[in-house]
Design an enzyme around this catalytic site. Structure first.
Site, PDB file in Angstrom:
ATOM      1  N   GLY B  52       0.800  -1.225   0.000  1.00 60.95           N
ATOM      2  CA  GLY B  52       0.000   0.000   0.000  1.00 60.95           C
ATOM      3  C   GLY B  52       0.827   1.266   0.000  1.00 60.95           C
ATOM      4  N   CYS B  53       2.159   1.125  -0.020  1.00 59.46           N
ATOM      5  CA  CYS B  53       3.006   2.315  -0.077  1.00 59.46           C
ATOM      6  C   CYS B  53       3.553   2.435  -1.503  1.00 59.46           C
ATOM      7  CB  CYS B  53       4.187   2.187   0.870  1.00 59.46           C
ATOM      8  SG  CYS B  53       3.691   2.055   2.573  1.00 59.46           S
ATOM      9  N   GLN B  54       3.678   3.668  -1.982  1.00 61.45           N
ATOM     10  CA  GLN B  54       4.257   3.882  -3.310  1.00 61.45           C
ATOM     11  C   GLN B  54       5.741   3.538  -3.297  1.00 61.45           C
ATOM     12  OE1 GLN B  54       3.191   7.956  -4.360  1.00 61.45           O
ATOM     13  NE2 GLN B  54       2.237   7.113  -6.180  1.00 61.45           N
TER      14      GLN B  54
END
Lengths: 418, 143
Positions: B52-54
Site C-alpha cells: 500500500g506504499c508507493q
C-alpha cells in the site's frame, strides 16, 4: 479570435522570453512560496491565453452540436470545428483534411489503428515491430492485438546512449512485418529517431508505419508527406492545446479500407435494422459527439505555434537543453540518462544515492515542477536497470534563469548524499 | 520512557519551529530518516514489505519484555523520514499502548500538505501494519 499579429515582432533571433510568458497565465504564480518553474512540459504543456479564451468563448457564444444542424449556432460551431481540422492538415502537411481524424489523444489514436487496421490486416504469424523506447501506449495495444491474432511483437533494441540500434531494426524487418510503430521522439530520454529513413526501410518490405508524434509535434517539423508515414498519432495537450483531443492522420487508401472503430451517431451514412452503411472518412472514425470546444480551442494553439514558427521554438529549446546539460554535468552525482546526439528538449537524469521521487519532492518544495518515475516506459527503464529518472522538459516559455534555478536546487539536493 | 502523547507533542513543537516552509520541512524529515539505525540488507525481502506504499518500505519487529520494537527502511528518503517519526512514537511501547494510540501529530503537523494525498495513504498503511503487529503480539501474549 485573438489577434496574434503583434507576436510576429517578438521573434528576433531567439524568442523574447518574457513576452511569450505573458501569454501563459498559469506561469505567474508561486508554488511553495517560490515562483513556479514548470519543467513538466513533456507530460503536458501549459496553454496560452488565446486557447483558454477560445474555450471560454465557445461555451459562452458558440456552443452547439456540430454537423447536420439547421441553425446558426450549429453551423458556426461546425465551421470552427472543421477549421481546426484544416489547421491540423496544414500543421502536418496532410494531403487532405479528410485524412485527419479527431480522437481523445495519442493513446486513443494508436488504439484506433490497432483495433481497425490491426483487426482487419494482421494475421497469425505476422510481425509488428516496436522499439525499446516506446511509451506503454505504443506497446500495450500491439501486445493485445498480437495476443488476439497470434501475431508476433518484435522489439528494436537501443544503444547505451538511448539511440535506436538501426542495424538491428534492418534485421528485424522481413516480409512478415505488417506494421512498424515507433516513437518520433522519446518521452523518457528525448531521443529523436531517424524516422524518415526507418519508414522508407519498412516500406521496402511492404510494411506500414505508424509514427507516434506525441513528443515531437510541439518541437519538430512533422510533415507526413515528406516523412511518408502511413499513420501519425499525437495529442493536442502536448502542443499547447487542451486535454482530451488527439489526432490520427492516416493515408486515405488505408483509412478507407479500415473498418470503423466505434459504432454510433456521426459515423453512419444510413442505418436500418437490416444493415448500416458507414460514413466517409474522417467521420467514419468519429462516432458520437466529439470534444467540440477543445478541438476549436486547439486551433488557437496551432495558430500560436505557427506565429512563432517551429525553427524558432526549436532553437530556443535547444539552447535551454544545452545550457541545462552543460551546467548539470558539473553537479556532483549527476547521472544523465539518454545522451543521444539528436534530442528534443528533455533532460532525464538521476542523482547518485538519491531516489528520483525524493529529488522531485525536493524540487517541488523549491517551486520546480518536474516528473519522476518510469514515465510509462517500464521496459526502457529495465533496459537501463533503473527504477526511474527525474525528467525536466522544456517548452518555448521557459528561460535560462529557470534552468539556473533548477541547477541551483539540484546542487543543494545532491549535497545531501554526494 | 516518555508516553506516546508526550512524544507526539515534542514532534509537533519541533515542526512548529519550521513553520510553513515546505523545503526546510522536507529536508528536516529526510534528515530524521538518515538517523535511523542501519537496517540489515538480508531483511529487505518481499515478506517484510508493507503493502500500500508507493515507495518500498521494509518493516521488522521484535518483542522485548512485553514491548514492541520496530526497525524499518525505505528506498526513498522522505518515506524513511516519515517512518522514523512513527518509530519514534511507537517503538518500545506495549502492545496495548500501540493498539490504542491515536496518532494526532500527523494531522497537527500538516503532513497531508507536505507529502500529498497519495503518500498520506501510504503513511496510513504503515500505521495499520504497525498496529497489526502489536495486535498479533498481544494475541500471542494472551494465548
Amino acid at each position: 479570435m485573438i489577434d496574434l499579429e503583434p507576436l510576429n515582432n517578438l521573434y528576433s533571433g531567439i524568442i523574447a522570453e518574457n513576452k511569450i510568458r505573458a501569454l501563459f497565465p498559469i506561469l505567474h504564480q508561486e508554488v511553495n512560496g517560490k515562483p513556479l518553474v514548470y519543467f513538466d512540459n513533456a507530460a503536458t504543456t501549459q496553454k496560452p491565453i488565446q486557447v483558454i479564451e477560445a474555450l471560454k468563448k465557445y461555451y459562452e457564444v458558440d456552443n452547439s452540436n456540430i454537423h447536420r444542424g439547421a441553425h446558426t449556432l450549429a453551423s458556426r460551431a461546425t465551421d470552427y470545428f472543421e477549421q481546426t481540422r484544416n489547421l491540423v492538415k496544414e500543421f502536418i502537411n496532410s494531403p487532405s483534411s479528410e485524412e485527419v481524424i479527431f480522437t481523445k489523444g495519442t493513446t486513443d489514436s494508436i488504439n484506433l489503428v490497432a483495433s481497425t487496421f490491426g483487426r482487419k490486416f494482421v494475421k497469425e504469424g505476422d510481425e509488428i515491430i516496436i522499439s525499446t523506447l516506446e511509451h506503454h501506449s505504443n506497446i500495450v495495444p500491439w501486445q493485445m492485438l498480437c495476443e488476439e491474432k497470434g501475431a508476433i511483437l518484435k522489439i528494436i533494441p537501443i544503444h547505451d546512449n538511448g539511440e535506436l540500434d538501426l542495424e538491428a531494426y534492418k534485421n528485424l524487418l522481413s516480409d512478415k512485418t505488417k506494421l512498424v510503430a515507433v516513437v518520433h521522439a522519446s518521452n523518457a530520454l528525448g531521443t529523436i529517431n531517424p524516422v524518415k529513413e526507418m519508414i522508407e526501410q519498412a516500406h521496402e518490405f511492404g510494411a506500414k508505419f505508424l509514427l507516434d508524434g506525441a513528443q515531437s509535434t510541439a518541437h519538430l517539423d512533422v510533415n507526413v508527406q515528406d516523412l511518408n508515414c502511413d499513420f501519425l498519432a499525437f495529442s493536442a495537450h502536448k502542443v499547447y492545446g487542451p486535454t482530451g483531443v488527439g489526432i490520427l492522420y492516416g493515408k486515405r487508401e488505408l483509412l478507407e479500407s479500415m473498418p470503423p472503430y466505434q459504432g454510433g451517431g456521426e459515423m453512419i451514412k444510413e442505418v436500418t435494422f437490416a444493415k448500416t452503411t458507414y460514413n466517409d472518412i474522417p467521420y467514419k472514425f468519429e462516432a458520437g459527439t466529439p470534444n467540440i470546444g477543445d478541438v476549436i480551442a486547439f486551433g488557437e494553439a496551432i495558430r500560436f505555434i505557427n506565429q512563432l514558427g517551429k525553427p524558432a521554438i526549436r532553437e530556443h529549446e535547444n539552447q535551454l537543453l544545452e545550457h541545462a546539460s552543460e551546467r548539470c554535468a558539473n553537479i556532483k552525482g549527476f547521472i544523465p540518462i539518454g545522451t543521444a546526439r539528436e534530442k528534443v528538449s528533455v533532460l532525464s537524469f538521476g542523482i547518485n544515492n538519491i531516489h528520483p521521487f525524493d529529488v522531485g519532492l525536493m524540487l517541488d518544495a523549491s517551486g520546480i515542477a518536474v516528473r519522476t518515475g518510469h514515465h510509462c516506459t517500464q521496459p526502457l527503464m529495465e533496459r537501463f536497470k533503473i527504477e526511474g529518472t527525474v525528467r525536466a522538459s522544456f517548452a518555448v516559455y521557459n528561460t535560462t534563469e529557470e534552468v539556473d534555478r533548477l541547477v541551483e536546487s539540484l546542487t543543494k539536493i545532491s549535497k545531501r548524499k554526494n | 520512557m516518555a508516553g506516546i502523547n508526550s512524544i507526539q507533542e515534542e514532534i509537533i513543537s519541533e515542526f512548529e519551529i519550521l513553520g510553513d516552509d515546505k523545503e526546510s520541512t522536507i529536508y528536516y524529515i529526510m534528515e530524521l530518516g538518515d538517523q535511523l539505525p542501519e537496517f540489515p540488507e538480508e531483511e529487505k525481502k518481499e515478506d517484510n514489505i508493507i503493502k500500500g506504499c508507493q515507495s518500498k518500505v521494509w518493516l521488522t519487529t521484535t518483542l522485548d519484555g512485553g514491548k514492541v520494537c520496530f526497525q524499518a527502511d525505505s528506498n526513498t528518503d522522505i518515506t524513511k523520514g516519515l517512518i522514523s517519526l512513527l518509530i519514534r512514537v511507537l517503538s518500545g511501547k506495549t502492545t496495548s499502548e500501540i493498539i490504542n494510540a491515536n496518532l494526532y501529530f500527523i494531522e497537527k503537523i500538516g503532513m497531508g500538505n507536505i507529502i500529498g494525498s497519495q503518500r498520506s495513504n501510504g503513511l496510513s498503511a504503515m500505521i495499520k501494519q504497525m498496529k497489526l503487529f502489536a495486535i498479533a503480539y498481544q494475541a500471542k501474549i494472551n494465548a
